[in-house]
Design a protein around this motif. Structure first.
Motif, PDB file in Angstrom:
ATOM      1  N   GLN B  52       5.686  -3.130  -8.921  1.00 55.84           N
ATOM      2  CA  GLN B  52       4.648  -2.349  -8.179  1.00 55.84           C
ATOM      3  C   GLN B  52       3.502  -2.317  -8.807  1.00 55.84           C
ATOM      4  O   GLN B  52       2.381  -1.837  -8.425  1.00 55.84           O
ATOM      5  CB  GLN B  52       5.182  -1.180  -7.597  1.00 55.84           C
ATOM      6  CG  GLN B  52       6.237  -1.343  -6.629  1.00 55.84           C
ATOM      7  CD  GLN B  52       6.577   0.082  -5.892  1.00 55.84           C
ATOM      8  OE1 GLN B  52       5.679   0.580  -5.400  1.00 55.84           O
ATOM      9  NE2 GLN B  52       7.915   0.201  -5.923  1.00 55.84           N
ATOM     10  N   ASN B  55       0.821  -5.577  -8.556  1.00 52.94           N
ATOM     11  CA  ASN B  55      -0.554  -5.439  -7.615  1.00 52.94           C
ATOM     12  C   ASN B  55      -0.970  -4.332  -7.136  1.00 52.94           C
ATOM     13  O   ASN B  55      -1.817  -4.094  -6.367  1.00 52.94           O
ATOM     14  CB  ASN B  55       0.357  -6.426  -6.207  1.00 52.94           C
ATOM     15  CG  ASN B  55       1.177  -5.313  -5.449  1.00 52.94           C
ATOM     16  OD1 ASN B  55       1.344  -4.190  -5.959  1.00 52.94           O
ATOM     17  ND2 ASN B  55       1.229  -5.618  -4.005  1.00 52.94           N
ATOM     18  N   LEU B  57       0.191  -1.349  -6.563  1.00 58.97           N
ATOM     19  CA  LEU B  57       0.580  -0.208  -5.765  1.00 58.97           C
ATOM     20  C   LEU B  57       0.688   1.014  -6.478  1.00 58.97           C
ATOM     21  O   LEU B  57       0.645   2.270  -6.080  1.00 58.97           O
ATOM     22  CB  LEU B  57       1.732  -0.686  -5.063  1.00 58.97           C
ATOM     23  CG  LEU B  57       1.726  -1.474  -3.869  1.00 58.97           C
ATOM     24  CD1 LEU B  57       2.944  -1.964  -3.226  1.00 58.97           C
ATOM     25  CD2 LEU B  57       0.831  -0.956  -2.716  1.00 58.97           C
ATOM     26  N   ARG B  80      -8.125  -3.959  -4.332  1.00 53.97           N
ATOM     27  CA  ARG B  80      -7.707  -4.445  -2.964  1.00 53.97           C
ATOM     28  C   ARG B  80      -7.711  -5.934  -2.995  1.00 53.97           C
ATOM     29  O   ARG B  80      -6.669  -6.446  -2.222  1.00 53.97           O
ATOM     30  CB  ARG B  80      -8.970  -3.966  -2.064  1.00 53.97           C
ATOM     31  CG  ARG B  80      -8.430  -3.525  -0.595  1.00 53.97           C
ATOM     32  CD  ARG B  80      -9.453  -3.151   0.151  1.00 53.97           C
ATOM     33  NE  ARG B  80      -9.456  -4.063   1.355  1.00 53.97           N
ATOM     34  CZ  ARG B  80      -8.622  -3.973   2.483  1.00 53.97           C
ATOM     35  NH1 ARG B  80      -7.328  -2.969   2.094  1.00 53.97           N
ATOM     36  NH2 ARG B  80      -8.330  -4.543   3.570  1.00 53.97           N
ATOM     37  N   ARG B  83      -4.171  -7.321  -4.082  1.00 57.61           N
ATOM     38  CA  ARG B  83      -3.032  -7.266  -2.994  1.00 57.61           C
ATOM     39  C   ARG B  83      -2.968  -8.853  -2.392  1.00 57.61           C
ATOM     40  O   ARG B  83      -1.773  -8.979  -1.797  1.00 57.61           O
ATOM     41  CB  ARG B  83      -3.457  -6.132  -1.876  1.00 57.61           C
ATOM     42  CG  ARG B  83      -3.798  -4.752  -2.425  1.00 57.61           C
ATOM     43  CD  ARG B  83      -2.186  -3.980  -2.330  1.00 57.61           C
ATOM     44  NE  ARG B  83      -2.274  -2.862  -3.303  1.00 57.61           N
ATOM     45  CZ  ARG B  83      -2.928  -1.648  -2.656  1.00 57.61           C
ATOM     46  NH1 ARG B  83      -3.217  -1.476  -1.542  1.00 57.61           N
ATOM     47  NH2 ARG B  83      -2.959  -0.834  -3.451  1.00 57.61           N
ATOM     48  N   LEU B  88       3.627  -9.209  -2.820  1.00 61.16           N
ATOM     49  CA  LEU B  88       4.986  -8.594  -3.039  1.00 61.16           C
ATOM     50  C   LEU B  88       5.859  -8.631  -1.913  1.00 61.16           C
ATOM     51  O   LEU B  88       5.361  -7.962  -1.073  1.00 61.16           O
ATOM     52  CB  LEU B  88       4.354  -7.332  -3.596  1.00 61.16           C
ATOM     53  CG  LEU B  88       5.464  -6.218  -3.929  1.00 61.16           C
ATOM     54  CD1 LEU B  88       6.593  -6.887  -5.106  1.00 61.16           C
ATOM     55  CD2 LEU B  88       5.104  -5.043  -4.639  1.00 61.16           C
TER      56      LEU B  88
END
Lengths: 265, 288
Positions: B52, B55, B57, B80, B83, B88
């Motif tokens: 995580q 990307n 998060l 952003r 992402r 993912l």
């Protein structure tokens, strides 16, 4: 981030407060609230604060975690204080102002009352597991069964709801991350766009909540659950010596408050 | 095609509370583009927390994550962008399906990328074809599909963003052997067609060993082993100490070796075991 919500969280421990019967604690909280609402002078407020601090020390609650529980209600407390400052008549602080000495005194008292109320109930949930709490509540409400109120079913629903709050919070967190990974944006745009952005979270959340409810119902039925009739408990609640002492102290607390009220303290 | 560089990564959950927990600590990894990496570790070893971070998060407590030499936690735009660059797929991705139709659900990611209608359409069809979701399913509700189909739709939803790095958390969990096989084939297909970097998280050695170029083994929040499957599986004792086992063919090979059967080379797939045994049989036949 959603995990930081502490409202009504239980912290396992082994203090006197943890060992008390949940019914005793429920009664004590009622006594505490009655006492709090009958405290009208500075002296009686000081007494309530003293008792609260003592009980917090006994149940080993850190002031920091109690304050964290207050966080969601800060706005209500401020609003109450502001309204009381402006809408109480009396002698103005400065000639011509609408802010009065009485108003300030009232605002402080009202905010204190709300804070003490929350901290008092926080102590209950802090020291009592949700299961014990609903068990205690069910037994206390037992007499209502006579007039056909489904007390057992209600308390069962309550304990299930409490049980699933953390599960659903975790689930929400997971779904949010998954949608963020697909580029969903929850933090920008106007109110309408933001509400619409919640759809990718709410739909899967509802689907999974219904699925869980279904599975739970099947699991309960396959273990022959059929309501409260003739149901016995694994953990029988039993009042002990300390419960009697605690209730006695509670009654003494109430007596002191009423005496103080009588003398206008 | 993207490369990832992680240095000094550390993540602490619930910092400064009684529930404080160090999830990962001092993780340093470089993943060059085009590599297929298997990330292995038992439950709670920190592998899900780790991915995580890739990307954006989760934001690291300390350390940096560079994707194509850009610090992904540098600013909001970078966070952003990443992402879409790093796709993912979470564990049990079928639980995030929400749109009314399969088509709309796969299109959710590309739509968030602000692509044109025709581009979105192209990507949805391409992704659906890749995972084996037929166009006759496009107008169905994703909730009506079977478990395996749902999962393929969910994976298509991420693939449709054409990420340079595809990360999948336990993509085969809870599927039957045929379903597992199909998912793994899909992942290999995607990599072959696009040359993307792929990271597969798993606790099943047998699955990952077959397709991965490189294995990274997590234990207690840090990297325990990092190397080719051959190198990693040469430590069967250490692996079993941390609650993991080597693939079944490797176990059989080492048991045979203990019995005095001479099996050459490293064995970690069924094919390799078969080849080694056939070779042995030939030799025995020749000697006799």
């Amino acid at each position: 981030m959603l995990k930081d919500i502490t409202l009504g969280q239980y912290f396992p421990g082994d203090t006197v407060a943890h060992r008390l019967d949940p019914r005793t604690k429920l009664l004590l909280v009622i006594i505490y609230i009655v006492g709090l609402f009958n405290a009208n002078g500075w002296a009686s407020y000081a007494f309530v604060i003293l008792i609260t601090a003592l009980s917090m020390a006994i149940s080993k609650i850190k002031p920091k975690s109690a304050l964290k529980g207050l966080k969601p209600l800060v706005i209500i407390i401020i609003l109450t204080a502001v309204l009381n400052i402006f809408y109480t008549g009396g002698t103005p602080i400065i000639e011509g102002w609408i802010i009065t000495w009485e108003g300030i005194a009232r605002a402080v008292m009202m905010s204190l009352r709300i804070i003490l109320l929350i901290v008092g109930t926080f102590m209950l949930t802090y020291t009592t597991s949700p299961i014990a709490l609903t068990d205690g509540l069910e037994i206390m409400l037992n007499p209502l069964k006579k007039i056909k109120i489904p007390v057992h079913e209600m308390s069962m629903m309550m304990s299930m709801a409490l049980r699933f709050i953390p599960t659903l919070i975790e689930e929400t967190d997971k779904i949010m991350s998954a949608q963020k990974a697909r580029g969903a944006d929850f933090d920008s745009g106007n109110l309408f766009q933001r509400a619409k952005a919640l759809l990718p979270i709410l739909v899967p959340l509802f689907v999974s909540a219904f699925r869980r409810a279904d599975e739970l119902a099947v699991a309960m039925e396959s273990r022959c659950y059929h309501g409260g009739k003739g149901r016995t408990r694994m953990k029988q609640l039993r009042m002990q010596g300390i419960d009697a002492w605690a209730l006695l102290l509670g009654a003494a607390f109430l007596a002191v408050i009423f005496v103080m009220k009588r003398f206008g303290l | 095609m993207s490369e990832i560089k992680v240095s000094g990564l550390r993540h602490v959950y619930s910092a400064d509370t009684p529930f404080e927990k160090i999830a990962i600590d001092n993780v340093n990894v470089e993943i060059p583009h085009g590599q297929l990496v298997g990330l292995i570790g038992h439950t709670g070893s920190g592998k899900s927390t780790f991915i995580q971070h890739l990307n954006g998060l989760l934001v690291p407590s300390s350390g940096t994550v560079l994707v194509d030499s850009v610090n992904i936690n540098g600013d909001k735009a970078a966070a952003r962008d990443v992402r879409f660059k790093v796709g993912l797929v979470f564990q049990y991705p079928e639980y995030q399906l929400f749109e009314e139709t399969v088509y709309a659900d796969i299109a959710f990611g590309p739509k968030n990328m602000k692509l044109t209608e025709s581009e979105i359409d192209e990507r949805v069809r391409e992704a659906a074809a890749l995972v084996g979701v037929g166009e006759e399913l496009f107008e169905r509700s994703p909730l009506e599909l079977s478990g395996g189909q749902k999962r393929r739709v969910a994976i298509a939803g991420v693939i449709a963003m054409r990420p340079g790095v595809l990360i999948l958390d336990e993509p085969t969990a809870g599927l039957d052997p045929a379903g597992c096989q199909r998912i793994l084939e899909t992942i290999c297909d995607y990599r072959e067609k696009t040359g993307s970097t792929v990271v597969i998280v798993s606790h099943s050695m047998d699955d990952v060993a077959r397709i991965a170029d490189r294995l990274i083994v997590f234990n207690h929040g840090s990297i325990r082993f990092d190397g080719t499957p051959e190198e990693v599986f040469s430590n069967p004792k250490e692996l079993s100490d941390i609650g993991l086992s080597v693939p079944a063919p490797t176990q059989i090979a080492s048991a045979l070796r203990e019995q005095g059967v001479e099996i050459e080379g490293s064995v970690y797939t069924t094919e390799q075991l078969l080849a080694a045994l056939l070779k042995l049989k030939k030799e025995v036949g020749r000697n006799a």
